[in-house]
Enzyme design. Structure first.
Site, PDB file in Angstrom:
ATOM      1  N   LYS A 135     -37.017  16.776 -36.830  1.00  0.00           N
ATOM      2  CA  LYS A 135     -35.710  16.185 -37.138  1.00  0.00           C
ATOM      3  C   LYS A 135     -34.895  16.055 -35.854  1.00  0.00           C
ATOM      4  O   LYS A 135     -34.916  16.951 -34.999  1.00  0.00           O
ATOM      5  CB  LYS A 135     -35.004  17.114 -38.132  1.00  0.00           C
ATOM      6  CG  LYS A 135     -33.733  16.588 -38.763  1.00  0.00           C
ATOM      7  CD  LYS A 135     -33.202  17.626 -39.772  1.00  0.00           C
ATOM      8  CE  LYS A 135     -31.966  17.172 -40.505  1.00  0.00           C
ATOM      9  NZ  LYS A 135     -31.489  18.213 -41.466  1.00  0.00           N
ATOM     10  N   LEU A 184     -24.859  15.216 -40.993  1.00  0.00           N
ATOM     11  CA  LEU A 184     -25.965  16.078 -41.458  1.00  0.00           C
ATOM     12  C   LEU A 184     -25.689  16.692 -42.834  1.00  0.00           C
ATOM     13  O   LEU A 184     -26.334  17.657 -43.220  1.00  0.00           O
ATOM     14  CB  LEU A 184     -26.230  17.214 -40.455  1.00  0.00           C
ATOM     15  CG  LEU A 184     -26.857  16.815 -39.123  1.00  0.00           C
ATOM     16  CD1 LEU A 184     -26.635  17.914 -38.083  1.00  0.00           C
ATOM     17  CD2 LEU A 184     -28.341  16.566 -39.283  1.00  0.00           C
ATOM     18  N   SER A 210     -30.596  16.240 -45.819  1.00  0.00           N
ATOM     19  CA  SER A 210     -30.409  15.502 -44.598  1.00  0.00           C
ATOM     20  C   SER A 210     -31.683  15.327 -43.776  1.00  0.00           C
ATOM     21  O   SER A 210     -31.691  14.536 -42.850  1.00  0.00           O
ATOM     22  CB  SER A 210     -29.372  16.205 -43.730  1.00  0.00           C
ATOM     23  OG  SER A 210     -29.829  17.466 -43.328  1.00  0.00           O
ATOM     24  N   ILE A 231     -28.840  23.486 -45.416  1.00  0.00           N
ATOM     25  CA  ILE A 231     -27.684  24.336 -45.708  1.00  0.00           C
ATOM     26  C   ILE A 231     -27.192  24.097 -47.140  1.00  0.00           C
ATOM     27  O   ILE A 231     -26.296  24.783 -47.623  1.00  0.00           O
ATOM     28  CB  ILE A 231     -26.554  24.121 -44.668  1.00  0.00           C
ATOM     29  CG1 ILE A 231     -25.537  25.274 -44.683  1.00  0.00           C
ATOM     30  CG2 ILE A 231     -25.855  22.795 -44.883  1.00  0.00           C
ATOM     31  CD1 ILE A 231     -24.558  25.269 -43.519  1.00  0.00           C
ATOM     32  N   GLY A 232     -27.814  23.104 -47.809  1.00  0.00           N
ATOM     33  CA  GLY A 232     -27.411  22.834 -49.192  1.00  0.00           C
ATOM     34  C   GLY A 232     -28.517  22.123 -49.956  1.00  0.00           C
ATOM     35  O   GLY A 232     -28.342  21.762 -51.120  1.00  0.00           O
ATOM     36  N   GLY A 233     -29.656  21.914 -49.273  1.00  0.00           N
ATOM     37  CA  GLY A 233     -30.787  21.223 -49.904  1.00  0.00           C
ATOM     38  C   GLY A 233     -31.507  20.298 -48.944  1.00  0.00           C
ATOM     39  O   GLY A 233     -32.381  19.532 -49.331  1.00  0.00           O
ATOM     40  N   SER A 234     -31.166  20.375 -47.665  1.00  0.00           N
ATOM     41  CA  SER A 234     -31.571  19.351 -46.707  1.00  0.00           C
ATOM     42  C   SER A 234     -33.047  19.355 -46.333  1.00  0.00           C
ATOM     43  O   SER A 234     -33.529  18.379 -45.773  1.00  0.00           O
ATOM     44  CB  SER A 234     -30.714  19.455 -45.444  1.00  0.00           C
ATOM     45  OG  SER A 234     -29.427  18.942 -45.677  1.00  0.00           O
TER      46      SER A 234
END
EC number: 3.5.1.4
Lengths: 554, 554
Positions: A135, A184, A210, A231-234
């Protein structure tokens, strides 16, 4: 590092970066095939039509098979890297998933590894010769870092991120850098520099985010193993949307130093770095290769927990005859947003394939206040009120994209917090985690939770607004592993007529579902474990895969 | 829990609490001996003069010996608890170290344990029958919690802190609660409720703090094992000042939930809880008994690292013949404040006793920017500018004590920070930690660092202003173990004439030293390990003790 602002209009920045990417793809030999102007929505079969059979064979092999062949010299790293460069170039033409290819440095590295093996008759490490996609915001020495902001383009990394140094020690080859969204912070991938990354199974849908460039690239087999952040599903949203595996490890297991991002120093919700892979064993190999190098000796926040290789030692309970036992809690619906019909079919089909097996126990796992979890985590994401993101966006004049608006501006929980407000929310966070721990410890204690990876399959662009199925496990810091069931959405997944939405988010998600929109989208699920039981989750999925016979057939 | 304010004048609160304490001591049977109005500065020999020989024998036994005798029924818990109640009551009369004794609940518990052993012929846990003393702010069900603020008196804990529940499961008896300073942020122990706790070796000197009640109580053998907390030296300063062992474990190994304190939710510098003990093996037993219960299953922030019992398996390197090897880095002087002559004599004497041994390697360990570490940690201690402490102090009209002034008001680094300022300091903190890691990884990589536990032995009251020798390891989150050398300060430790102080703190510390002030003060040192190498530090000290023959003789 402090990021400098380039003070250029975003359109100029974008044009230059797109031209640069074009040149890096054009530099690949043999040449990356061109693609037709008009393409079907599902582009996953195109690589097989356009690439030579040896390239197809290599790129459709899982990491563990490639490593085995690389380590014995049956395959050269040069051949493997060349194949993946070609397929990645093609994947980018099909889904806009690559930020740049690195043919020159990758082939130089591959040749070094091939020569080394030939000369020393041994590999330099456990991932000898394997290409890995990365990434964009994971810093790579000498290359641009921009974290998805046009204004940040022109910052150049002075050294590799620690995770890349360790993967390098393990023998990897870095050959492709992949796209990511503005700030992001979308479950989608689009930014002012590269535009929108699309889903190869249905380009009307999002690749997720992301780490969506990774997701689409692996979905098209332009990579077998890649690096994302979450950090939340990336990591998990792109893995799910593109039908590959993705692990969000527990925090402080893999090194984070050397990531370009806003809010450096924020610890309220800790991001993690982890693998996306076309195979489960690729996840295991990636984790083991890194943790075996004791990264805690270099990055002091990491925890010195060895990676337990469950291909050798089981972490599951055994019965009297030594058979492994697995108790799976099924959390089909988080009580906030009901998943779309394909996801519920996926869970039901998998559970049906498991539940009669004597070593598997299936138990309903009730949700515990998931809306409260979202309130807490979304209040802590941008404790400065999003000031750093807004500054980076505004500096180039690029538009605030719809999903940036959604998470940053329209999100009622985002505001500039005082230190006391941060402490109060931190107490709420820890209180929620303790309550969830008690919830898990209740009398039906399970080994793992089987749950959706999102409220549906990959949604149309700019519609990925409900994070709860992934952010829940970020808040709790539980290891969570997304996997493809093998099933795909189709017209047989009918709308639930007459459904009364529970709340605004549920209504939004319900309205989003039309069977024809989602045709061919992979149906993925998520397996979640207790904090630091990453290896147990991997082992549980291996056992589930064997018993259920994954991938399932539609 | 939210703390309520009692809205009473501090003098009334204090009078009531002192009366309560008096009654709890008076309730001990046989009666706690009275003490003379006029006492020598060194009161450590008084218990032997006033207590029966069986009480002396029990209370001067280390935990491991008591546990062995308790587990076989050679000693009853009732006898052991009775002995420690008596000696703790006496210790409090001598040094003002106890907040309250708990004779009734302790003896009820002891009787239960004795009956249990008698009936079941087995112990209920590894610490069966052992009395443990507890710092006041560790919440104990049904008892007052005030964190050293008169205004908070009247808050009553609704349940035991998690660490107490686990120790209870292990078979402990809680019999004494100990004093702590205003705001819990002194290397001294005095508050408006109980006044000043003194050092039993020289009552003109401080017992240290903030776990100074524990320190003085153990120094007088009114306890063999106690619980302290530490965010800048609060376990280690009292351990050092009173000549006992004290471990600041790495963070997230022992459970913190259920502590009364200001700034709940602050994570910038993480406090830890840990043992003070009259023996090294007491430290080991305490850690093992807690961690064997997998506290991470109940407190989600904890890390699931088992406690490796180094009495069974060594963690040190071995040479070809299986001999353990220990490389000790000696950091005698942190480059900021030069330790007083007794401390330097202590290090030199111990190093002399070790350096000719073939299994020990002694290497100088240079300091790395310790002043910078203090700037960072002292900027992060009170990120709200000390608002919560000031509110709690002002609510009762109690005076701000001199060392509260020092750390909170005169400290130029304390101010109310914005979220961005916290993030910047957090980056500086992590950057410093990474730099220190590289420092440790340099070519002379050591197993442990031997270093002072403070800039001198216990200083006179209100003079403990330099935290650097302990706070350094809080910032780095390194396990650090204080131990008595067996030596004591004396008139032979001459002033270094003509010394030119390096800076203001160094000048203050230099001026503080007069040999006659420190007579009899224990000379203690500190052994520091890498993060999460707590067990290795314990093992290293065991090896050092054996080879050097600790305790040394003056």
């Amino acid at each position: 590092m402090p990021y400098k602002i380039n003070h250029k209009p975003w359109r100029d920045v974008s044009a230059a970066m797109l031209e640069h990417r074009k040149q890096t793809i054009a530099a690949v030999e043999p040449a990356v095939p061109g693609v037709a102007d008009s393409l079907p929505l599902n582009v996953t079969s195109i690589p097989r039509q356009l690439l030579p059979s040896e390239v197809i064979e290599i790129t459709e092999s899982p990491s563990e098979l490639l490593i085995s062949r690389l380590s014995t010299g049956k395959l050269s790293s040069t051949a493997v890297v060349t194949a993946f460069l070609q397929r990645a170039g093609l994947a980018s033409k099909l889904t806009n998933c690559v930020a740049e290819l690195l043919p020159e440095r990758a082939l130089t590295r591959a040749k070094y590894l091939d020569d080394y093996l030939s000369k020393h008759r041994q590999t330099i490490g456990p991932l000898h010769g394997l290409p890995i996609s990365v990434k964009e915001h994971v810093e790579m020495a000498g290359l641009d870092i921009n974290a998805g902001f046009a204004a940040w383009v022109g910052n150049v990394a002075t050294s590799d991120a620690l995770i890349l140094k360790l993967l390098w020690n393990a023998g990897c080859v870095f050959y492709a850098r992949t796209t990511e969204p503005q700030a992001l912070m979308h479950l989608e991938t689009d930014n002012a520099i590269y535009g929108t990354t699309t889903n190869p199974f249905n380009t009307n849908l999002t690749a997720g985010g992301s780490s969506g460039g990774e997701g689409a690239l692996l979905g098209l087999r332009g990579s077998c193993l890649g690096i994302g952040t979450d950090i939340g599903g990336s990591i998990r949203s792109p893995a799910a949307n593109n039908g590959v595996f993705g692990l969000r490890p527990t925090s402080y297991r893999l090194p984070l130093s050397g990531l370009a991002a806003t809010m450096l120093g924020a610890e309220h919700i800790v991001p993690v770095i982890g693998p996306l892979s076309t195979s489960l064993e690729g996840i295991n190999l990636f984790m083991k290769a890194l943790i075996d190098q004791q990264p805690w000796l270099y990055e002091p926040s990491l925890v010195p927990l060895p990676w337990k290789d469950t291909t050798e030692d089981s972490l599951l309970r055994k019965d009297g005859t030594g058979n492994r036992k697995l108790r799976i809690g099924v959390l089909s619906d988080d009580g906030v947003v009901k998943p779309h019909p394909p996801i519920l079919r996926g869970i039901q089909t998998l559970v049906s394939a498991l539940q009669s097996h004597p070593d598997i126990e299936i138990i309903p796992f009730p949700p515990y206040k998931h809306a409260e979890a979202w309130r807490i985590i979304s209040s802590l994401y941008f404790a400065d009120g999003g000031a750093e993101e807004k500054a980076a966006i505004n500096a180039s004049g690029e538009a605030i994209l719809p999903l940036t608006e959604f998470i940053l501006t329209q999100n009622p929980n985002v505001k500039e917090l005082s230190v006391h407000e941060v402490w109060k929310l931190t107490q709420e966070r820890e209180g929620y985690k303790a309550a969830y721990t008690r919830h898990w410890n209740s009398d039906q204690m399970v080994d793992v939770i089987l749950t959706p990876a999102g409220p549906g399959c990959a949604p149309p662009h700019d519609c990925a607004r409900y994070w709860g199925y992934t952010s829940q496990w970020n808040l709790l810091d539980y290891p969570s592993l997304v996997f493809p069931t093998g099933l795909q959405a189709g017209l047989e997944d009918k709308v639930e007529e007459g459904y009364k939405p529970r709340n605004e988010e549920d209504g939004y998600n319900y309205e989003l579902y039309k069977p024809e929109t989602y045709v061919d989208a992979p149906i993925s699920l998520q397996l979640v474990g207790r904090r630091y039981e990453d290896e147990k989750v991997v082992e549980a999925l291996r056992m589930i895969s064997e018993i259920a016979g994954l991938p399932l057939k539609n």
